[in-house]
Design an enzyme around this catalytic site. Structure first.
Site, PDB file in Angstrom:
ATOM      1  N   GLY A  42      46.243  36.921  32.077  1.00  0.00           N
ATOM      2  CA  GLY A  42      46.383  36.266  33.443  1.00  0.00           C
ATOM      3  C   GLY A  42      46.242  34.889  33.732  1.00  0.00           C
ATOM      4  N   GLU A  99      40.251  30.783  33.005  1.00  0.00           N
ATOM      5  CA  GLU A  99      40.572  31.906  33.496  1.00  0.00           C
ATOM      6  C   GLU A  99      41.215  32.184  34.985  1.00  0.00           C
ATOM      7  OE1 GLU A  99      41.028  34.861  32.837  1.00  0.00           O
ATOM      8  OE2 GLU A  99      39.034  35.777  32.443  1.00  0.00           O
ATOM      9  N   ASP A 100      41.952  33.158  35.086  1.00  0.00           N
ATOM     10  CA  ASP A 100      42.370  33.278  36.379  1.00  0.00           C
ATOM     11  C   ASP A 100      41.227  33.658  37.268  1.00  0.00           C
ATOM     12  OD1 ASP A 100      42.582  35.532  34.779  1.00  0.00           O
ATOM     13  OD2 ASP A 100      43.871  36.744  36.075  1.00  0.00           O
ATOM     14  N   ASP A 103      35.340  38.444  37.639  1.00  0.00           N
ATOM     15  CA  ASP A 103      35.303  39.719  38.418  1.00  0.00           C
ATOM     16  C   ASP A 103      33.785  40.228  38.152  1.00  0.00           C
ATOM     17  OD1 ASP A 103      35.441  42.214  39.567  1.00  0.00           O
ATOM     18  OD2 ASP A 103      37.554  42.392  39.249  1.00  0.00           O
ATOM     19  N   LYS A 131      35.234  36.453  42.337  1.00  0.00           N
ATOM     20  CA  LYS A 131      34.792  37.590  43.044  1.00  0.00           C
ATOM     21  C   LYS A 131      33.281  37.924  42.889  1.00  0.00           C
ATOM     22  CE  LYS A 131      38.700  40.663  43.100  1.00  0.00           C
ATOM     23  NZ  LYS A 131      39.098  42.009  42.712  1.00  0.00           N
ATOM     24  N   PHE A 152      41.718  44.007  45.689  1.00  0.00           N
ATOM     25  CA  PHE A 152      42.471  43.904  44.653  1.00  0.00           C
ATOM     26  C   PHE A 152      43.472  42.878  44.917  1.00  0.00           C
ATOM     27  CE2 PHE A 152      45.194  44.836  41.457  1.00  0.00           C
ATOM     28  CZ  PHE A 152      44.371  45.204  40.199  1.00  0.00           C
ATOM     29  N   ASP A 159      47.853  40.736  37.554  1.00  0.00           N
ATOM     30  CA  ASP A 159      49.020  41.775  37.826  1.00  0.00           C
ATOM     31  C   ASP A 159      48.198  43.057  38.342  1.00  0.00           C
ATOM     32  OD1 ASP A 159      46.847  42.530  35.544  1.00  0.00           O
ATOM     33  OD2 ASP A 159      48.227  44.021  35.056  1.00  0.00           O
TER      34      ASP A 159
HETATM   35  C1  PRP Z   1      41.513  40.264  34.106  1.00  0.00           C
HETATM   36  C2  PRP Z   1      41.424  38.805  34.462  1.00  0.00           C
HETATM   37  C3  PRP Z   1      40.139  38.405  33.561  1.00  0.00           C
HETATM   38  C4  PRP Z   1      39.335  39.592  33.809  1.00  0.00           C
HETATM   39  C5  PRP Z   1      38.336  39.479  34.665  1.00  0.00           C
HETATM   40  O1  PRP Z   1      42.122  40.298  32.820  1.00  0.00           O
HETATM   41  O2  PRP Z   1      42.556  38.164  34.142  1.00  0.00           O
HETATM   42  O3  PRP Z   1      40.555  38.023  32.427  1.00  0.00           O
HETATM   43  O4  PRP Z   1      40.014  40.690  34.198  1.00  0.00           O
HETATM   44  O5  PRP Z   1      37.581  40.618  34.931  1.00  0.00           O
HETATM   45  P1  PRP Z   1      36.045  40.689  34.562  1.00  0.00           P
HETATM   46  O6  PRP Z   1      35.320  39.594  34.977  1.00  0.00           O
HETATM   47  O7  PRP Z   1      35.454  41.862  35.172  1.00  0.00           O
HETATM   48  O8  PRP Z   1      35.975  40.781  32.895  1.00  0.00           O
HETATM   49  P2  PRP Z   1      42.768  41.820  32.306  1.00  0.00           P
HETATM   50  O9  PRP Z   1      41.746  42.393  31.511  1.00  0.00           O
HETATM   51  O10 PRP Z   1      43.156  42.590  33.349  1.00  0.00           O
HETATM   52  O11 PRP Z   1      43.826  41.450  31.356  1.00  0.00           O
HETATM   53  P3  PRP Z   1      44.984  40.274  31.743  1.00  0.00           P
HETATM   54  O12 PRP Z   1      44.697  39.080  32.040  1.00  0.00           O
HETATM   55  O13 PRP Z   1      45.991  40.622  30.461  1.00  0.00           O
HETATM   56  O14 PRP Z   1      45.671  41.017  33.048  1.00  0.00           O
END
Ligand code: PRP
Length: 176
Positions: A42, A99-100, A103, A131, A152, A159
């Site tokens: 991400g 980090e993007d 959550d 968030k 979302f 993604d």
């Molecule tokens: C997403 C996003 C962060 C993470 C945040 O990644 O890019 O890395 O979730 O969520 P959290 O704070 O609840 O842990 P994902 O695991 O979907 O993988 P991706 O970056 O490859 O899409």
């Protein structure tokens, strides 16, 4: 399955936030050359824009995969570090994790704890989005772009079921 996208954060607002974060990092890292560590997948667009907005010399840019979600929009509650990062990359270095989105906080707290074991000189977290309503693990975000509500979202690297990462802005997504 069909989805509807609604603009949440436009390109100009993102660019302004990236610029603000880059300037804050530049102020804090005078005389230091950090290692920038992106969490795949991400963060790839945010990281690419951030490092180009920074004036600070960068010692190294690395990426690591940490996966917490499957194809669903709900967190699995577990993070797995999928790549290897060498101790030499982290030990005694000034590390900025990029980090993007934060959550639940599970991804970043898992990774930051793992990195601390390699004794970085300093370890900071830069995230475009937060968030806080969803937090399950405490995380300190040192450089933050936007706090957003519990919706979302997709775009700018983020993604839904691996789609929409290439969008230049950030959208809320609703399944129809
Ligand atoms: C997403 C996003 C962060 C993470 C945040 O990644 O890019 O890395 O979730 O969520 P959290 O704070 O609840 O842990 P994902 O695991 O979907 O993988 P991706 O970056 O490859 O899409």
């Amino acid at each position: 399955m069909k989805e509807r996208l609604e603009l949440l954060i436009g390109q100009e607002a993102i660019a302004n936030a990236v610029d603000r974060l880059a300037k804050a990092i530049d102020r804090d890292y005078q005389q230091r050359s950090p290692v920038v560590l992106g969490i795949l997948k991400g963060s790839f667009i945010f990281l690419a824009d951030l490092v180009r907005a920074m004036q600070t010399p960068i010692q190294d840019i690395e990426f690591i995969r940490v996966s917490s979600y499957g194809s669903a929009t709900v967190s699995s509650g577990q993070a797995k570090i999928l790549g290897n990062i060498s101790e030499a990359t982290i030990a005694n270095r000034d590390v900025i994790v990029v980090e993007d989105i934060i959550d639940t906080g599970i991804t970043t707290s898992t990774l930051l704890q793992a990195l601390q074991r390699y004794h970085p000189a300093s370890l900071k977290l830069c995230a475009l989005l937060d968030k806080p309503d969803r937090r399950r693990q405490p995380v300190t975000v040192d450089y933050l772009g936007f706090t957003i509500p519990d919706r979302f979202i997709v775009g700018y690297g983020i993604d839904f079921d691996q789609s929409y990462r290439q969008l230049s802005a950030i959208y809320t997504l609703k399944e129809l």
